[in-house]
Design a protein around this motif. Structure first.
Motif, PDB file in Angstrom:
ATOM      1  N   GLY A  43      34.976   2.911  -1.335  1.00 18.53           N
ATOM      2  CA  GLY A  43      35.718   3.200  -2.754  1.00 18.53           C
ATOM      3  C   GLY A  43      35.630   4.805  -2.873  1.00 18.53           C
ATOM      4  N   MET A  44      34.625   5.714  -2.532  1.00 13.94           N
ATOM      5  CA  MET A  44      34.690   7.211  -2.535  1.00 13.94           C
ATOM      6  C   MET A  44      35.738   7.889  -1.727  1.00 13.94           C
ATOM      7  N   ALA A  45      35.866   7.033  -0.567  1.00 13.71           N
ATOM      8  CA  ALA A  45      37.024   7.697   0.366  1.00 13.71           C
ATOM      9  C   ALA A  45      38.394   7.611  -0.193  1.00 13.71           C
ATOM     10  N   LEU A  46      38.587   6.432  -0.713  1.00 14.61           N
ATOM     11  CA  LEU A  46      39.839   6.225  -1.472  1.00 14.61           C
ATOM     12  C   LEU A  46      40.115   7.111  -2.608  1.00 14.61           C
ATOM     13  N   ALA A  47      39.011   7.223  -3.469  1.00 16.10           N
ATOM     14  CA  ALA A  47      39.090   8.167  -4.665  1.00 16.10           C
ATOM     15  C   ALA A  47      39.097   9.651  -4.070  1.00 16.10           C
ATOM     16  N   LEU A  55      27.450  13.764  -3.845  1.00 22.21           N
ATOM     17  CA  LEU A  55      28.904  13.715  -3.026  1.00 22.21           C
ATOM     18  C   LEU A  55      30.103  13.647  -4.114  1.00 22.21           C
ATOM     19  N   ILE A  56      29.996  12.647  -5.007  1.00 27.89           N
ATOM     20  CA  ILE A  56      31.007  12.609  -6.083  1.00 27.89           C
ATOM     21  C   ILE A  56      31.298  13.943  -6.647  1.00 27.89           C
ATOM     22  N   ASP A  57      30.258  14.353  -7.075  1.00 28.67           N
ATOM     23  CA  ASP A  57      30.058  15.606  -7.862  1.00 28.67           C
ATOM     24  C   ASP A  57      30.812  16.858  -7.193  1.00 28.67           C
ATOM     25  N   GLN A  58      30.590  16.749  -5.824  1.00 28.06           N
ATOM     26  CA  GLN A  58      30.972  17.931  -4.862  1.00 28.06           C
ATOM     27  C   GLN A  58      32.445  17.740  -4.429  1.00 28.06           C
ATOM     28  N   LEU A  59      33.189  16.613  -4.733  1.00 32.70           N
ATOM     29  CA  LEU A  59      34.623  16.123  -4.255  1.00 32.70           C
ATOM     30  C   LEU A  59      35.595  17.261  -4.600  1.00 32.70           C
ATOM     31  N   ARG A  60      35.181  18.101  -5.924  1.00 26.14           N
ATOM     32  CA  ARG A  60      36.206  19.071  -6.567  1.00 26.14           C
ATOM     33  C   ARG A  60      35.954  20.232  -5.642  1.00 26.14           C
ATOM     34  N   GLN A  61      34.717  20.550  -5.336  1.00 28.69           N
ATOM     35  CA  GLN A  61      34.386  21.750  -4.542  1.00 28.69           C
ATOM     36  C   GLN A  61      34.937  21.691  -3.103  1.00 28.69           C
TER      37      GLN A  61
END
Length: 583
Positions: free
Chosen positions: A172-176, A288-294
């Protein structure tokens, strides 16, 4: 070679740093895995009636592991930050050096604000990502693997359930990510545009106000600011939605794990252990989600930095550089030179020769090609056709260091820095001379009295600093003389003056004549000027038009010939006697 290859090469760390960081990450991963084991022992022993002393020892051990875990994590963060900033500082230096080596056409197509964002903003994003990657991705992944191993050891069914759950969440994270990365890229691009627009408007504030264009500038800035706001808002909303979705998914997963643990097949302590390990699984994913923008910003930064580094230099460094003659004036020769900006030809078949110590005045209409000739003479460009020889050496074969040491340029735009007089003279190169030499040069160009009036002499700060703070303002004439002094310090063999006095009034121009005479004495020179008075003392004149040399000869001969183009220019500007001493 991939555009990212030079970026990765610059970021490559030292082996010792990698070993230290690897050990710290391993310790930061292992210590948190021990704590739930102590919790299980404490709970089961407490229910079983263990003594207070025994329970106290377990509690102290738990406290020791917790403190050690925080200390190791702090050490890991410090090591990761040092590794990241060492690498990105090397990358920043390489970027700045490469950008300064690109030709003027490249810089004409990119605003200073955009270049600052590339050299600094994108590199900071990469540094932040490297730290986050090492702390949150690598360490988090190792922690996740450790949790799965421990849970599998407790019960294979629970371990399998947790593994399937982690795989689903990861998918799900990869799709996001496919949504988050493009939105972040758009936000950083909009930010670069906004910074470039702001820099341009601030640099041109005086002209904008004087010509009543302030309202248009504000509207334009509001437009790019709005684009930056909406793209940033969209990226923020996507990131916030991902965090919220992850929180809901992990709350459901924790409830499911507790339900399985409450089936009665495990002790209470084991149930608490499973609960703590489930919470540990949540932490790496949330980080990891929190670092997606970085990650997205860094990915976009990697691409832009790699693109800049892969931009080829149109003025390459020679494979076997040859130094220019170290002393005396240098000869100059344009041999069949042709040049074009893009597809627009600006010079064709230019042939000019200057003996050592001769001075050449270039005249012609705006856009005739005078400045292009000057830029070719100092190798800011390479000719598309023919050769430019200085001191008998093709400039394509001259070492850059030798060229900058033996050829100097003074333009109409004198750049003064918010630094001391000393630094403005040497351009931050202390090897150019001691204080005595600097004072002698200022005296040579006519700035001796000006230096004596400064509150701190060579240590006086030029720019906006107040006199009480040891600062001083500089007039246009003084700034031009400082530019002459800069050239004087290097003792060049060839000097190019490109409209050096065009912004000065006649009184200021007369004031700098002595400095100009001292600079040109015994040196080969090209002098570009619109006012004939600025060419009164040159040896030769070349009239440039439509990219060709329309007329070339000794100045006094051309001035005396009423049919020459130069004589007509003198007549148009005034009588020859008024401007050049020729009747």
């Amino acid at each position: 070679m991939s555009p990212r290859t030079p970026v990765l090469q610059a970021l490559r760390p030292r082996p010792s740093s990698v070993l230290a960081l690897t050990a710290a990450i391993a310790a930061a991963t292992a210590l948190p895995l021990l704590a739930p084991q102590l919790t299980r022992t404490f709970v089961d022993d407490a229910i079983g009636g263990a003594t207070t002393g025994s329970l106290a020892m377990i509690a102290l051990a738990y406290l020791g592991i917790a403190v050690a875990g925080q200390a190791v994590r702090m050490l890991t963060a410090w090591l990761a930050s040092r590794l990241a900033w060492d690498g990105t500082n090397r990358l920043r230096e390489r970027l700045a050096g490469h950008a300064l080596g690109l030709d003027l056409a490249f810089h004409g197509e990119h605003t200073p604000g955009e270049m600052i964002e590339r050299v600094d903003g994108d590199v900071v994003a990469i540094a932040d990502f490297v730290v986050a990657f090492l702390m949150d991705v690598v360490a988090g992944f190792l922690l996740l693997c450790g949790v799965l191993v421990v849970v599998f050891a407790v019960d294979v069914r629970l371990g399998a359930a947790l593994l399937v759950y982690c795989v689903l969440v990861g998918y799900g994270m990869a799709l996001a990510q496919r949504l988050a990365v493009p939105s972040a890229a758009e936000a950083r691009a909009a930010n670069a545009t906004m910074i470039g627009t702001l820099e341009e408007r601030l640099a041109g504030a005086e002209d904008l106000r004087a010509n009543g264009a302030g309202e248009h500038a504000v509207r334009r800035f509001l437009s790019v600011s709005a684009e930056w706001f909406w793209t940033g808002r969209r990226a923020s909303m996507i990131g916030s939605g991902l965090i919220a979705g992850t929180s809901v998914a992990f709350a459901a997963g924790t409830a499911l794990m507790l339900g399985l643990a409450a089936s009665g097949a495990f002790s209470v302590g084991t149930g608490v252990l499973l609960f703590q390990y489930t919470l540990m699984v949540r932490t790496p994913f949330e980080r990891l989600i929190d670092q997606l923008r970085q990650y997205q910003s860094a990915l976009a930064g990697f691409a832009r930095v790699g693109e800049l580094l892969s931009t080829p230099r149109t003025v390459p460094v020679p494979a076997a550089p040859v130094p220019l003659p170290g002393l005396g004036a240098l000869s100059l020769r344009f041999d069949g030179v042709g040049f074009a900006y893009g597809g627009a030809r600006v010079l064709s078949g230019v042939d000019l020769t200057l003996a050592p110590g001769e001075t050449l005045g270039l005249v012609g209409r705006t856009g005739a090609g005078k400045t292009t000739l000057a830029r070719l003479a100092v190798r800011l460009y390479d000719p598309g056709e023919g050769r430019v020889l200085v001191g008998g050496v093709d400039l394509r074969d001259v070492s850059p260091g030798s060229l900058r040491a033996r050829v100097s340029v003074v333009t109409q735009d004198v750049q003064l820095f918010a630094a001391s007089v000393r630094d403005n003279l040497t351009l931050f190169r202390p090897a150019l001379g001691d204080d005595l030499r600097l004072c002698e040069v200022l005296e040579e160009v006519g700035l001796g009295d000006w230096l004596a009036r400064l509150p701190k002499g060579l240590d006086t700060t030029l720019g906006n600093a107040s006199p009480d703070a040891g600062g001083s303002s500089v007039s246009a004439g003084e700034a031009q003389l400082l530019a002459f002094a800069r050239a004087f310090l290097t003792d060049p063999g060839l000097v190019v003056l490109d409209e050096a006095s065009s912004r000065l009034d006649p009184a200021s121009e007369r004031r700098i004549e002595h400095g100009m005479d001292r600079l040109l004495g015994g040196r080969t020179a090209i002098v570009i000027a619109h006012r004939p008075s600025s060419l009164a003392k040159v040896d030769r004149i070349a009239v440039v038009g439509d990219g060709r040399i329309l007329e070339y000869g000794r100045r006094e001969e051309l001035a005396a010939d009423p049919d020459s183009r130069f004589a007509r220019m003198l007549a148009f500007a005034g009588s020859a006697a008024d401007v050049g001493g020729v009747r």
